[in-house]
Motif scaffolding. Structure first.
Motif, PDB file in Angstrom:
ATOM      1  N   ARG A  66     -14.103  20.339   0.320  1.00  0.00           N
ATOM      2  CA  ARG A  66     -15.102  20.657   1.337  1.00  0.00           C
ATOM      3  C   ARG A  66     -16.475  20.921   0.714  1.00  0.00           C
ATOM      4  NH1 ARG A  66     -13.691  23.688   6.653  1.00  0.00           N
ATOM      5  NH2 ARG A  66     -13.446  21.493   7.201  1.00  0.00           N
ATOM      6  N   VAL A  67     -16.494  21.559  -0.444  1.00  0.00           N
ATOM      7  CA  VAL A  67     -17.778  21.780  -1.119  1.00  0.00           C
ATOM      8  C   VAL A  67     -18.466  20.448  -1.371  1.00  0.00           C
ATOM      9  CG1 VAL A  67     -18.853  22.493  -3.286  1.00  0.00           C
ATOM     10  CG2 VAL A  67     -17.162  23.971  -2.197  1.00  0.00           C
ATOM     11  N   ARG A  68     -17.712  19.474  -1.870  1.00  0.00           N
ATOM     12  CA  ARG A  68     -18.311  18.161  -2.158  1.00  0.00           C
ATOM     13  C   ARG A  68     -18.747  17.466  -0.872  1.00  0.00           C
ATOM     14  NH1 ARG A  68     -13.811  18.322  -5.880  1.00  0.00           N
ATOM     15  NH2 ARG A  68     -14.602  18.683  -7.994  1.00  0.00           N
ATOM     16  N   ALA A  69     -17.965  17.649   0.207  1.00  0.00           N
ATOM     17  CA  ALA A  69     -18.346  17.046   1.485  1.00  0.00           C
ATOM     18  C   ALA A  69     -19.626  17.678   2.013  1.00  0.00           C
ATOM     19  CB  ALA A  69     -17.207  17.218   2.496  1.00  0.00           C
ATOM     20  N   LEU A  70     -19.728  19.005   1.913  1.00  0.00           N
ATOM     21  CA  LEU A  70     -20.942  19.685   2.355  1.00  0.00           C
ATOM     22  C   LEU A  70     -22.141  19.215   1.546  1.00  0.00           C
ATOM     23  CD1 LEU A  70     -19.589  23.347   2.748  1.00  0.00           C
ATOM     24  CD2 LEU A  70     -20.470  21.904   4.594  1.00  0.00           C
ATOM     25  N   ALA A  71     -21.975  19.105   0.234  1.00  0.00           N
ATOM     26  CA  ALA A  71     -23.075  18.664  -0.623  1.00  0.00           C
ATOM     27  C   ALA A  71     -23.531  17.263  -0.231  1.00  0.00           C
ATOM     28  CB  ALA A  71     -22.637  18.694  -2.083  1.00  0.00           C
ATOM     29  N   CYS A  72     -22.586  16.414   0.103  1.00  0.00           N
ATOM     30  CA  CYS A  72     -22.921  15.057   0.523  1.00  0.00           C
ATOM     31  C   CYS A  72     -23.717  15.079   1.824  1.00  0.00           C
ATOM     32  CB  CYS A  72     -21.643  14.238   0.688  1.00  0.00           C
ATOM     33  SG  CYS A  72     -21.920  12.529   1.200  1.00  0.00           S
ATOM     34  N   HIS A  73     -23.244  15.831   2.807  1.00  0.00           N
ATOM     35  CA  HIS A  73     -23.934  15.922   4.098  1.00  0.00           C
ATOM     36  C   HIS A  73     -25.307  16.576   3.957  1.00  0.00           C
ATOM     37  CE1 HIS A  73     -20.846  14.317   6.710  1.00  0.00           C
ATOM     38  NE2 HIS A  73     -19.938  15.147   6.215  1.00  0.00           N
ATOM     39  N   GLY A  75     -27.211  16.293   1.357  1.00  0.00           N
ATOM     40  CA  GLY A  75     -28.068  15.499   0.490  1.00  0.00           C
ATOM     41  C   GLY A  75     -28.330  16.136  -0.862  1.00  0.00           C
ATOM     42  N   CYS A  76     -27.384  16.951  -1.344  1.00  0.00           N
ATOM     43  CA  CYS A  76     -27.535  17.602  -2.652  1.00  0.00           C
ATOM     44  C   CYS A  76     -27.022  16.656  -3.740  1.00  0.00           C
ATOM     45  CB  CYS A  76     -26.766  18.914  -2.692  1.00  0.00           C
ATOM     46  SG  CYS A  76     -26.807  19.730  -4.306  1.00  0.00           S
ATOM     47  N   SER A  77     -27.875  16.328  -4.685  1.00  0.00           N
ATOM     48  CA  SER A  77     -27.506  15.416  -5.767  1.00  0.00           C
ATOM     49  C   SER A  77     -27.362  16.122  -7.115  1.00  0.00           C
ATOM     50  CB  SER A  77     -28.549  14.300  -5.890  1.00  0.00           C
ATOM     51  OG  SER A  77     -29.838  14.850  -6.132  1.00  0.00           O
ATOM     52  N   ASP A  78     -27.407  17.448  -7.098  1.00  0.00           N
ATOM     53  CA  ASP A  78     -27.282  18.232  -8.328  1.00  0.00           C
ATOM     54  C   ASP A  78     -25.796  18.329  -8.695  1.00  0.00           C
ATOM     55  OD1 ASP A  78     -27.208  20.164 -10.340  1.00  0.00           O
ATOM     56  OD2 ASP A  78     -28.861  21.317  -9.492  1.00  0.00           O
ATOM     57  N   LYS A  79     -25.338  17.395  -9.533  1.00  0.00           N
ATOM     58  CA  LYS A  79     -23.914  17.324  -9.856  1.00  0.00           C
ATOM     59  C   LYS A  79     -23.407  18.571 -10.563  1.00  0.00           C
ATOM     60  CE  LYS A  79     -23.717  12.271 -10.113  1.00  0.00           C
ATOM     61  NZ  LYS A  79     -23.389  11.088 -10.971  1.00  0.00           N
ATOM     62  N   ALA A  80     -24.237  19.142 -11.442  1.00  0.00           N
ATOM     63  CA  ALA A  80     -23.812  20.334 -12.177  1.00  0.00           C
ATOM     64  C   ALA A  80     -23.574  21.503 -11.226  1.00  0.00           C
ATOM     65  CB  ALA A  80     -24.854  20.711 -13.223  1.00  0.00           C
ATOM     66  N   LEU A  81     -24.463  21.688 -10.272  1.00  0.00           N
ATOM     67  CA  LEU A  81     -24.299  22.764  -9.292  1.00  0.00           C
ATOM     68  C   LEU A  81     -23.079  22.520  -8.416  1.00  0.00           C
ATOM     69  CD1 LEU A  81     -25.221  25.286  -7.781  1.00  0.00           C
ATOM     70  CD2 LEU A  81     -26.787  23.848  -6.456  1.00  0.00           C
ATOM     71  N   ILE A  82     -22.896  21.298  -7.967  1.00  0.00           N
ATOM     72  CA  ILE A  82     -21.757  20.974  -7.107  1.00  0.00           C
ATOM     73  C   ILE A  82     -20.438  21.255  -7.829  1.00  0.00           C
ATOM     74  CG2 ILE A  82     -20.541  19.122  -5.896  1.00  0.00           C
ATOM     75  CD1 ILE A  82     -23.327  17.794  -5.511  1.00  0.00           C
ATOM     76  N   GLU A  83     -20.354  20.870  -9.111  1.00  0.00           N
ATOM     77  CA  GLU A  83     -19.134  21.103  -9.866  1.00  0.00           C
ATOM     78  C   GLU A  83     -18.913  22.594 -10.123  1.00  0.00           C
ATOM     79  OE1 GLU A  83     -16.655  18.965 -10.558  1.00  0.00           O
ATOM     80  OE2 GLU A  83     -17.885  17.742  -9.215  1.00  0.00           O
ATOM     81  N   ALA A  84     -20.004  23.324 -10.373  1.00  0.00           N
ATOM     82  CA  ALA A  84     -19.874  24.770 -10.602  1.00  0.00           C
ATOM     83  C   ALA A  84     -19.370  25.459  -9.341  1.00  0.00           C
ATOM     84  CB  ALA A  84     -21.223  25.348 -11.015  1.00  0.00           C
ATOM     85  N   LEU A  85     -19.882  25.062  -8.186  1.00  0.00           N
ATOM     86  CA  LEU A  85     -19.411  25.640  -6.922  1.00  0.00           C
ATOM     87  C   LEU A  85     -17.968  25.230  -6.646  1.00  0.00           C
ATOM     88  CD1 LEU A  85     -22.577  25.117  -4.668  1.00  0.00           C
ATOM     89  CD2 LEU A  85     -21.703  27.281  -5.571  1.00  0.00           C
ATOM     90  N   SER A  86     -17.630  23.979  -6.963  1.00  0.00           N
ATOM     91  CA  SER A  86     -16.248  23.518  -6.767  1.00  0.00           C
ATOM     92  C   SER A  86     -15.284  24.309  -7.633  1.00  0.00           C
ATOM     93  CB  SER A  86     -16.146  22.015  -7.088  1.00  0.00           C
ATOM     94  OG  SER A  86     -16.951  21.252  -6.216  1.00  0.00           O
TER      95      SER A  86
END
Length: 292
Positions: A66-73, A75-86
């Motif tokens: 869901r974190v990755r889905a939210l990031a996609c919706h 428009g967040c392209s910060d991969k490091a932040l997305i992975e840290a939150l995941s």
């Protein structure tokens, strides 16, 4: 059953931890940067606005998917932040600090949780030896000076909690720790001369460890920014997840706003800039011990 519906059925937490609150706050920041309100975000995800609000308040669990889905919706392209939150979504076990919940303040519980997950800790203190470097007798005397006065059992609870916090400096992969300590804190005789001498020798012993660095700001350095407060800066896996802990007379506070994080990065940098080097600091502390 989809992962979305499964999450919707999770029980709502009545008392989210400081880390859970921080995780939710980061989800809210992502949404706000996308210019969406909670209702619009829910529509994109196919969930109710209340579910979005509960996620952002840390009241329900959120999967990495869901974190990755939210990031996609969003428009967040910060991969490091997305992975840290995941990665934060996989934390299910309760830390040792939970046994003190209801006994000590929530601020202290959040502090231990923050320290446990930090990638690097930096402290800047003027009037007190940093808690992670305090010996038993020094810490006990500090707690005896708390206003309003603590009962003997409360003092022992705080003491055991403080000592358990220090375990992060002794584990197999210890947390890197940098302390900037003013001369005033080193000369404060909490518990008398003998305790002070043992306390300073303990700081010297700890500073010899590869992951611990101690810098001293001598009186002759004069004024410097941040001198009126005790700062503990916890570095996260990405800068956006850094946190500052402030220890104040009316209680502790955790700060994570981007502008405030920048402020305390600068303060600690300037404090270190006027402090003695690591070798000179050890020599300085040796001199104080000899004077006692």
């Amino acid at each position: 059953m989809t992962s979305h519906s499964k999450e919707a059925e999770e029980p709502v937490r009545s008392n989210p931890t400081g880390r859970q609150l921080r995780f939710g706050a980061e989800l809210r920041r992502l949404r706000e940067r996308a210019g969406l309100n909670a209702t619009e975000a829910g529509q994109l995800m196919g969930i109710k606005q209340t579910q979005v609000s509960n996620m952002e308040a840390g009241r329900v669990g959120v999967s990495a998917e869901r974190v990755r889905a939210l990031a996609c919706h969003y428009g967040c392209s910060d991969k490091a932040l997305i992975e840290a939150l995941s990665d934060m979504t996989t934390e299910r076990s309760r830390g040792w600090w939970e046994e003190y919940r209801g006994i000590l303040s929530g601020g202290l519980i959040d502090l231990a949780e923050m320290e446990h997950h930090a990638m690097l800790l930096r402290a800047g203190v003027t009037a007190h030896v940093p808690g992670l470097l305090q010996i038993h007798d020094h810490a006990r005397e500090v707690f005896r000076q708390v206003v309003p006065e603590l009962s003997p059992p409360d003092i022992e609870h705080r003491l055991s909690f403080r000592i358990k916090r220090q375990a992060i400096l002794f584990k197999d992969s210890p947390t890197p720790y940098q302390a900037i300590i003013h001369e005033a804190a080193l000369r404060m005789q909490f518990g008398g001369v003998a305790v002070t001498r043992r306390q300073l020798r303990h700081i010297l012993d700890m500073s010899e460890r590869a992951h611990i660095t101690v810098h001293v700001i001598p009186f002759v350095a004069g004024a410097y920014p941040g001198s009126g407060q005790s700062i503990l800066y916890a570095q996260g896996p990405v800068p956006q997840l850094d946190t500052v802990h402030l220890d104040q007379s009316h209680g502790s506070a955790l700060i994570d706003a981007e502008a405030q994080l920048d402020k305390y990065r600068v303060l600690l940098k300037r404090m270190k800039g006027i402090a003695l080097g690591a070798k000179e600091s050890r020599e300085f502390i040796h001199t104080i011990v000899q004077e006692l």
